[in-house]
Design a protein around this motif. Structure first.
Motif, mmCIF file in Angstrom:
data_model
loop_
_atom_site.group_PDB
_atom_site.id
_atom_site.type_symbol
_atom_site.label_atom_id
_atom_site.label_comp_id
_atom_site.label_asym_id
_atom_site.label_seq_id
_atom_site.Cartn_x
_atom_site.Cartn_y
_atom_site.Cartn_z
ATOM 1 N N ALA A 170 4.240 13.859 -8.773
ATOM 2 C CA ALA A 170 3.972 15.299 -8.758
ATOM 3 C C ALA A 170 2.677 15.612 -9.492
ATOM 4 N N ALA A 171 2.474 14.940 -10.645
ATOM 5 C CA ALA A 171 1.252 15.182 -11.411
ATOM 6 C C ALA A 171 0.018 14.717 -10.640
ATOM 7 N N SER A 172 0.128 13.589 -9.940
ATOM 8 C CA SER A 172 -1.022 13.086 -9.184
ATOM 9 C C SER A 172 -1.390 14.030 -8.040
ATOM 10 N N LEU A 173 -0.373 14.671 -7.445
ATOM 11 C CA LEU A 173 -0.659 15.657 -6.395
ATOM 12 C C LEU A 173 -1.402 16.852 -6.968
ATOM 13 N N ARG A 174 -1.007 17.267 -8.155
ATOM 14 C CA ARG A 174 -1.703 18.389 -8.789
ATOM 15 C C ARG A 174 -3.136 17.994 -9.147
ATOM 16 N N TRP A 175 -3.304 16.736 -9.575
ATOM 17 C CA TRP A 175 -4.656 16.270 -9.879
ATOM 18 C C TRP A 175 -5.528 16.297 -8.621
ATOM 19 N N ALA A 176 -4.950 15.946 -7.493
ATOM 20 C CA ALA A 176 -5.699 16.002 -6.238
ATOM 21 C C ALA A 176 -6.139 17.430 -5.944
ATOM 22 N N GLU A 177 -5.268 18.403 -6.266
ATOM 23 C CA GLU A 177 -5.635 19.806 -6.078
ATOM 24 C C GLU A 177 -6.806 20.183 -6.981
ATOM 25 N N ILE A 178 -6.755 19.696 -8.232
ATOM 26 C CA ILE A 178 -7.841 19.992 -9.173
ATOM 27 C C ILE A 178 -9.161 19.454 -8.636
ATOM 28 N N ARG A 179 -9.152 18.206 -8.188
ATOM 29 C CA ARG A 179 -10.372 17.608 -7.650
ATOM 30 C C ARG A 179 -10.896 18.418 -6.469
ATOM 31 N N LEU A 180 -9.992 18.855 -5.604
ATOM 32 C CA LEU A 180 -10.389 19.628 -4.432
ATOM 33 C C LEU A 180 -11.035 20.948 -4.842
ATOM 34 N N LYS A 181 -10.444 21.601 -5.840
ATOM 35 C CA LYS A 181 -10.983 22.887 -6.279
ATOM 36 C C LYS A 181 -12.344 22.720 -6.947
ATOM 37 N N VAL A 182 -12.505 21.638 -7.712
ATOM 38 C CA VAL A 182 -13.803 21.385 -8.342
ATOM 39 C C VAL A 182 -14.867 21.136 -7.280
ATOM 40 N N ALA A 185 0.833 -1.204 0.000
ATOM 41 C CA ALA A 185 0.000 0.000 0.000
ATOM 42 C C ALA A 185 0.868 1.256 0.000
ATOM 43 N N LEU A 186 1.986 1.227 0.729
ATOM 44 C CA LEU A 186 2.912 2.373 0.725
ATOM 45 C C LEU A 186 3.493 2.579 -0.668
ATOM 46 N N ASP A 187 3.825 1.491 -1.360
ATOM 47 C CA ASP A 187 4.330 1.609 -2.733
ATOM 48 C C ASP A 187 3.279 2.248 -3.638
ATOM 49 N N GLU A 188 2.017 1.886 -3.425
ATOM 50 C CA GLU A 188 0.953 2.479 -4.242
ATOM 51 C C GLU A 188 0.808 3.967 -3.964
ATOM 52 N N VAL A 189 0.989 4.377 -2.709
ATOM 53 C CA VAL A 189 0.961 5.806 -2.393
ATOM 54 C C VAL A 189 2.063 6.530 -3.146
ATOM 55 N N GLU A 190 3.254 5.958 -3.132
ATOM 56 C CA GLU A 190 4.386 6.580 -3.829
ATOM 57 C C GLU A 190 4.166 6.645 -5.331
ATOM 58 N N SER A 191 3.347 5.729 -5.853
ATOM 59 C CA SER A 191 3.064 5.718 -7.288
ATOM 60 C C SER A 191 1.914 6.647 -7.656
ATOM 61 N N ALA A 215 -4.722 7.464 0.888
ATOM 62 C CA ALA A 215 -3.921 8.140 -0.138
ATOM 63 C C ALA A 215 -2.640 8.715 0.440
ATOM 64 N N ARG A 216 -2.505 8.706 1.755
ATOM 65 C CA ARG A 216 -1.335 9.272 2.437
ATOM 66 C C ARG A 216 -0.517 8.162 3.079
ATOM 67 N N SER A 217 0.798 8.330 3.087
ATOM 68 C CA SER A 217 1.664 7.343 3.749
ATOM 69 C C SER A 217 1.300 7.213 5.220
ATOM 70 N N GLN A 225 7.166 17.198 -4.361
ATOM 71 C CA GLN A 225 7.404 16.554 -5.645
ATOM 72 C C GLN A 225 7.250 17.604 -6.744
ATOM 73 N N THR A 226 8.199 17.647 -7.682
ATOM 74 C CA THR A 226 8.123 18.621 -8.772
ATOM 75 C C THR A 226 8.109 17.968 -10.140
ATOM 76 N N THR A 227 8.472 16.686 -10.214
ATOM 77 C CA THR A 227 8.488 16.009 -11.509
ATOM 78 C C THR A 227 7.884 14.618 -11.381
ATOM 79 N N GLY A 228 7.526 14.040 -12.548
ATOM 80 C CA GLY A 228 7.063 12.663 -12.576
ATOM 81 C C GLY A 228 5.599 12.490 -12.209
ATOM 82 N N HIS A 229 5.194 11.225 -12.202
ATOM 83 C CA HIS A 229 3.789 10.888 -11.987
ATOM 84 C C HIS A 229 3.292 11.305 -10.609
#
Length: 679
Positions: free
Chosen positions: A596-608, A468-474, A530-532, A590-594
């Motif tokens: 970082a992008a998933s964190l930004r997606w979480a922000e999008i969902r929160l704002k919506v 589960a921790l590996d999935e969080v990191e992914s 979703a959090r470690s 996180q600034t690069t990679g999947h």
């Protein structure tokens, strides 16, 4: 059983709850005052009883069923003639062949596994004492006979259960005053059943009221009959049976109807009951359901659906048993999804030690996960729906229907431990029902997934945590969807969070102050896993729950948090909701990679979600106190709305483009796999 209908002594012709109805007889005021005078049937000649027994033997009934049916008939010759041309009653799974007749009341007992008692059953897996445990569901008799069988510990077990059922039915569905005046109006549906005993006592043939247990219980109360006497004395000895019946007939012959006391007249009115005797069964060729399932389906269509439902908890209990039967029953094209021992484990009818002997886990969360996987996993949907339809005829069972059934199975042992205290069980049932609507369950908890703790070769709890921790990191969870290990851990942790005292997870609150957290338990679980830190917390919850220890809050490393005074903090719903509030994680920048992008997606969902709430809040602004919505009455500035919609449209098109790219990549990958397979 339930849903009995009768003419009320002072309320006109019917008190039916919509459809059960009464006989097409009308009663004058005089009839109401004096009551019904029944026809005086003579005691049948022994030769007529023997002729009926021969005819029943020719229909391949077992010897015990032949004996109780032949002596039960008020008019043996009439029943013998009807055997040749039975009426047909279609039910889910086949057709019941029935003969309508009258039976002596001293020959029929209530259903010993009456579904009306579902809501208060005590289960072995919950530690119920042997004398309090739920009786097993009846099974089909040998071959293709229209007979049932039930296995109990001893005659005392069944006798005690019948006594309890009679007093409870008479108390909860009182019909005594009605039958005392009018007798039994609606026919009982009667089925032969053989009781077998584990202690070696000889088998007892019975006639049970598959439908009509409340009516026959009211009759026995009025006559002073103990169900145990009917089951184990009169059914075994025809002389005792005929002596009991004849004493009332001789009283009427000697004194005359008009000279009987009111009490004696009331008893004579219920010496016989109208009955639909099930004498055969023709299964549906496609489903090939066994006889006992068809009988239960008939009961379900009578009471789980209108006219008089048992209640939601009882309905879900009944549906749960129907679903387990379906999952354990192979079809012509598909094997059984669960084994017979698994069915008993899920049903909670085996004790803790018996479950261990079968190789099952001792942990409640493992059982919960196995039930959830078997009932809610994507590949189980069709079979589970078949089970629900068999009992309710509901053509399109919903996912919520399946969740409610899974939860009812999960909490059976807990309910027994808590003595079914409504104030304790109800909120925990509600939490699990909402939590197990987690959409990832259907996607990830498939039949081929190797669950932790399910067998000795499965994953360890520590391995499940690490996956589960590996999935969080992914990035799983940030995008609004948990991975398989996160989902399994959520299902298991949720069980202990719900049954804890105080509860570490409660249902959402609607209509409270603006700061009130109205997220569903499923949403809170998703935010947590979703959090470690949340994975470590879920692991600690399961570990502590299995040991019977309090659930404690942990930090990012899984170490119990302590207050300034050095005291550990017990987990509560408020603490969980505050810690895992759904905001994007900032534990590791996180600034690069999947990731970082998933964190930004979480922000999008929160704002919506924030935008959705803001729109709803604006729409709720009234013109004046208690008035209608201002924007619904006056609308809003067109140019301002156009500007905002243009911005939203640009974002919408961008999201659609990302989805198109993702689907294109999936198709390309699939084509690549197919090409490699061809080579």
């Amino acid at each position: 059983m339930a849903g009995e209908t009768h003419v009320a002594g002072s309320a006109g012709l019917s008190r039916a709850d919509g459809g059960a109805g009464v006989d097409a007889e009308t009663f004058s005021g005089a009839d109401r005052e004096t009551g019904w005078q029944p026809a005086q049937w003579p005691l049948p000649r022994v030769a007529a009883v023997d002729n009926l027994a021969d005819a029943l033997t020719g229909k391949s009934f077992t010897a015990g069923a032949v004996r109780v049916l032949s002596q039960a008939a008020v008019r043996p010759d009439e029943l013998r003639r009807k055997l040749a041309e039975p009426a047909e009653l279609r039910v889910q799974g086949g057709t019941l062949l029935i003969a309508e007749t009258r039976l002596w009341s001293a020959a029929v007992v209530p259903h010993p596994a009456n579904p009306r008692e579902y809501g208060r059953r005590s289960y072995a897996l919950g530690g119920a004492a042997a004398n309090l445990r739920v009786l097993p569901e009846p099974t089909s008799g040998p071959g293709h006979l229209a007979e049932l069988e039930i296995l109990v510990e001893s005659p005392h077990t069944l006798a005690q259960r019948l006594e309890d059922a009679q007093s409870r039915l008479a108390r909860e569905n009182p019909l005594g005053e009605d039958v005392a005046v009018d007798g039994v109006l609606q026919p009982l549906t009667v089925v032969p059943m053989t009781v077998r005993h584990r202690n070696g006592h000889r088998s007892a043939p019975l006639l049970i009221a598959a439908d009509g247990s409340s009516r026959i219980s009211a009759v026995h109360e009025l006559l002073g009959y103990a169900p145990s006497k009917v089951a184990y004395e009169w059914s075994m000895d025809s002389r005792l049976f005929r002596r009991e019946t004849n004493r009332w007939l001789r009283l009427v012959q000697k004194q005359g109807w008009e000279n009987l006391s009111d009490e004696e007249q009331q008893k004579v009115r219920v010496l016989t009951v109208p009955a639909r005797v099930v004498i055969g069964f023709r299964p549906n060729e496609r489903t090939n359901l066994p006889f006992h399932t068809a009988v239960r389906n008939f009961i379900g269509l009578t009471h789980i659906r209108p006219p008089k439902p048992y209640g939601s908890a009882v309905e879900n209990e009944a549906k749960a048993d129907a679903v387990l039967d379906t999952l354990a029953q192979p079809t012509r094209s598909r094997p059984a999804r669960i084994s017979e021992p698994q069915k008993q484990w899920f049903a909670g009818v085996i004790s803790h030690d018996e479950a261990l002997d079968e190789g099952f886990s001792p942990h409640r969360d493992v059982r919960a996960a196995e039930i959830v996987r078997s009932v809610l996993g994507g590949s189980a949907k069709r079979r589970v729906n078949d089970g629900i339809r068999s009992l309710t005829a509901k053509q399109k069972p919903t996912r919520e229907d399946r969740v409610d059934i899974a939860v009812e199975l999960v909490i059976r042992p807990y309910r027994t431990e808590m003595n079914d205290l409504v104030q304790v069980v109800r909120p925990r049932r509600a939490v699990l029902q909402r939590a197990y609507r987690l959409k990832e369950i259907e996607q990830h908890l498939t039949a081929d997934l190797r669950l932790e703790g399910a067998d000795y070769d499965g994953l360890s709890l520590e391995q499940l945590r690490d996956e589960a921790l590996d999935e969080v990191e992914s990035g799983f969870g940030d995008s609004g969807e948990l991975g398989p290990a996160q989902t399994e851990l959520a299902v298991k942790a949720c069980y202990y969070m719900a049954v804890a005292d105080p509860m570490a997870l409660q249902r959402e609150v609607f209509g409270g102050p603006e700061h009130e957290d109205d997220r569903s338990p499923a949403t809170v679980l998703r935010a947590m896993l979703a959090r470690s830190r949340g994975v470590h917390q879920a692991y600690e919850i399961v570990r502590a729950g299995r040991r019977g220890e309090p659930l404690l809050e942990v930090d990012e490393k899984g170490v119990p948090n302590r207050s300034a005074a050095g005291e550990v903090r017990e987990l509560t719903d408020t603490l969980v909701r505050h810690t895992y509030n759904g905001e994007p994680s900032t534990d590791v920048p996180q600034t690069t990679g999947h990731k970082a992008a998933s964190l930004r997606w979480a922000e999008i969902r929160l704002k919506v979600e924030e935008l959705t709430r803001a729109v709803a809040a604006m729409e709720a602004v009234p013109v004046d106190e208690g008035g209608r919505s201002l924007v619904q009455r006056d609308g809003w500035d067109t140019e301002q709305i156009k500007e905002l919609r243009a911005t939203l449209d640009r974002s919408d098109r961008k999201l659609a483009t990302w989805a198109d790219v993702h689907e294109g990549n999936k198709r390309a990958a699939q084509e690549q796999v197919e090409t490699e397979q061809e080579l």
